[in-house]
Structures are given as C-alpha cells and as structure tokens.
Scaffold this motif. Structure first.
Motif, mmCIF file in Angstrom:
data_model
loop_
_atom_site.group_PDB
_atom_site.id
_atom_site.type_symbol
_atom_site.label_atom_id
_atom_site.label_comp_id
_atom_site.label_asym_id
_atom_site.label_seq_id
_atom_site.Cartn_x
_atom_site.Cartn_y
_atom_site.Cartn_z
ATOM 1 N N THR A 181 0.935 -1.210 0.076
ATOM 2 C CA THR A 181 -0.092 0.046 0.085
ATOM 3 C C THR A 181 0.919 1.207 -0.053
ATOM 4 O O THR A 181 0.505 2.321 -0.671
ATOM 5 N N ALA A 182 1.958 1.143 0.853
ATOM 6 C CA ALA A 182 2.947 2.306 0.799
ATOM 7 C C ALA A 182 3.461 2.505 -0.446
ATOM 8 O O ALA A 182 3.713 3.747 -0.775
ATOM 9 N N VAL A 183 3.781 1.610 -1.575
ATOM 10 C CA VAL A 183 4.120 1.939 -2.484
ATOM 11 C C VAL A 183 3.587 2.740 -3.638
ATOM 12 O O VAL A 183 3.594 3.608 -4.437
ATOM 13 N N GLU A 184 2.157 2.371 -3.753
ATOM 14 C CA GLU A 184 1.076 2.765 -4.590
ATOM 15 C C GLU A 184 0.699 4.261 -3.918
ATOM 16 O O GLU A 184 0.505 5.145 -4.685
ATOM 17 N N THR A 185 0.765 4.538 -2.578
ATOM 18 C CA THR A 185 0.250 5.510 -2.009
ATOM 19 C C THR A 185 1.627 6.640 -2.369
ATOM 20 O O THR A 185 1.258 7.812 -3.002
ATOM 21 N N ALA A 186 2.590 6.379 -2.297
ATOM 22 C CA ALA A 186 3.816 7.206 -2.589
ATOM 23 C C ALA A 186 3.786 7.663 -4.176
ATOM 24 O O ALA A 186 3.880 9.027 -4.422
ATOM 25 N N ALA A 187 3.757 6.538 -5.069
ATOM 26 C CA ALA A 187 3.554 6.644 -6.454
ATOM 27 C C ALA A 187 2.385 7.802 -6.875
ATOM 28 O O ALA A 187 2.624 8.691 -7.594
#
Length: 263
Positions: free
Chosen positions: A164-170
């Motif tokens: 989720t952190a990957v998608e949130t940052a991108a």
C-alpha cells in the motif's frame, strides 16, 4: 512468497537491462535538458568530480552503476557516496544518495546473492529518504521505487502495508506532478506483479502508456533525474508478450524504432 521472489527477480532484470541499454539510447531533444546543460560531449565512463556538473548527474550515476554491474567493484560507488554532499542542493544530495544505495542493494541481491547486505543497503536508502520529507514529485517517485524493492524483505504481516505504501507514494508523486514517468513506472510495475485475483495486470498498459507519453525530465537542472523510460518500455513489452497482444507489441516496437531514428 514464491510469487514475490519471481516479481523481484523480474524487476531487477528490468533495472539492469535499462542501465546496460543506456549507452545505445538516444533520447529525443524534447526529453532531455536544454542544450546549455549538455554543451559538451558525454563520455559514459567515470569522470572526476571537478567536471561532473557539466554533465547531467543522471548520466554520472548510470555510468557508475553500469561499471558496478560490469566490473563488480564497489570502489567507485563508495567513493561517490562520500562525494555526493558536494551537490549544491540538500534535496538532490539526499536524492542521489538514496538512488545509488538502491542500485547497490540491487547489486548485492542480484549479482552477489547476498540478501542480508541487500536488505541492509535498501534499509539505508529508505532511511536516507525518510530523514526529511519533501513535497516533491521526484521525492515520492523514488520513495515508491525504493519501497517496492524492499517488499521482498518484508514479513508476511508487513506485505500488505508495504504494498500500500508503494501505491500511496507513487500516486502522491502524480498528484504533485502528473507528468512524472517514474511514478507511472512504479505503478505499472506494481500492477504487473500483483496477482490477477487481486486486480493485477488490469492497469499495466494504461500506466505504461501514460508514462511513456511523459517527458524524461520535469525540472530543468543538471541534477534532475531522467531514469525510467527504458524500464517502462521493457515492462510494457513484457506485458504484451505475456498477454499475447501481438498487434500491440508490434505497434510498440514500430513506435520505439521510429523514436530511436528521430534526430
């Protein structure tokens, strides 16, 4: 976990392919910095610190990484990490340190099979990025990329949070600048490697095509990153091959070859 290992191996190969392909790639004039920044011929080998600002810093980093993968010698990378604070802006000093640590982790994991060192180094890259948060599109795109690599070292209970952190940052990178191809690369790669039962493979083409339509650089300084186009191209190519989209693959190749032949 086997699916995850396969995902990371593919991602690493794409990263290495993009660096090795760098020497033969000729970007269009609209995708690079102004001619005033590139007024001297670019030599894709290691060059001394006192002239590096005459080149784009991305080229300097890719030259170091290429030599690291080819010669398997960390000396130049270690020297650069000591020099990197000579960059005149705090943001880009942080950015390129994290970037170089990221590829050092790739080296440890993929070329030396030293997972412990890879995990330690990617943690250092994340720590570098998290020392200070910047409301900057490039900051969040790199944060997403580094976090994505760290997934393979997460425990089962951490996987969902890290993903989720990957998608949130991108996505936040795109909120700050909708033309950041590096953010689209992370999203496309993330969706490509997500199982179909969880929504994977549905947005790869959309993200990749949007990313490929973006310029290589979004801020005209010698320190601005330009990475991502080759990774994105190869990811979309792999997606078309895997999904059996022959016509789309042929069109992609035609467009890419036309781009390469454009002065």
């Amino acid at each position: 976990m086997k699916q995850l290992k396969k995902y990371m191996k593919t991602s690493l190969l794409l990263s290495i392919m993009s660096i090795c392909f760098f020497c033969s790639y000729k970007p269009k004039s609209s995708d690079v910095l102004p001619s005033s920044v590139q007024e001297e011929p670019i030599d894709l080998v290691y060059f001394p610190t006192d002239i590096f600002t005459k080149q784009t810093y991305q080229i300097r980093m890719d030259s170091l990484v290429k030599k690291l993968f080819k010669e398997k010698d960390l000396h130049l990378v270690e020297s650069e990490l000591k020099r990197i604070n000579q960059i005149h802006t705090r943001f880009y000093a942080m950015y390129w340190k994290a970037y170089l640590l990221y590829y050092t982790a790739v080296f440890y994991q993929n070329l030396r099979s030293e997972d412990d060192l890879a995990a330690k180094t990617i943690a250092q890259s994340l720590q570098t990025l998290q020392e200070r948060e910047y409301e900057n599109s490039e900051y969040y795109a790199l944060l997403a990329q580094v976090t994505s690599f760290s997934i393979q070292f997460a425990t089962i209970t951490q996987l969902a949070r890290v993903s989720t952190a990957v998608e949130t940052a991108a996505n936040h990178a795109l909120e700050l600048n909708k033309n950041n191809l590096r953010a689209y690369l992370v999203l496309a790669s993330h969706n490509f490697h997500t199982p179909k039962m969880f929504g994977g493979m549905k947005k790869v083409e959309t993200y990749a095509l949007k990313g490929l339509a973006c310029p290589d650089v979004i801020e005209n300084t010698e320190y601005s990153p330009t990475w991502g186009r080759n990774q994105l191209y190869h990811l979309l190519e792999q997606y078309y091959e895997q999904e059996g989209k022959t016509k789309a693959l042929e069109e992609l190749h035609e467009k890419y070859n036309a781009r390469q032949s454009t002065p």
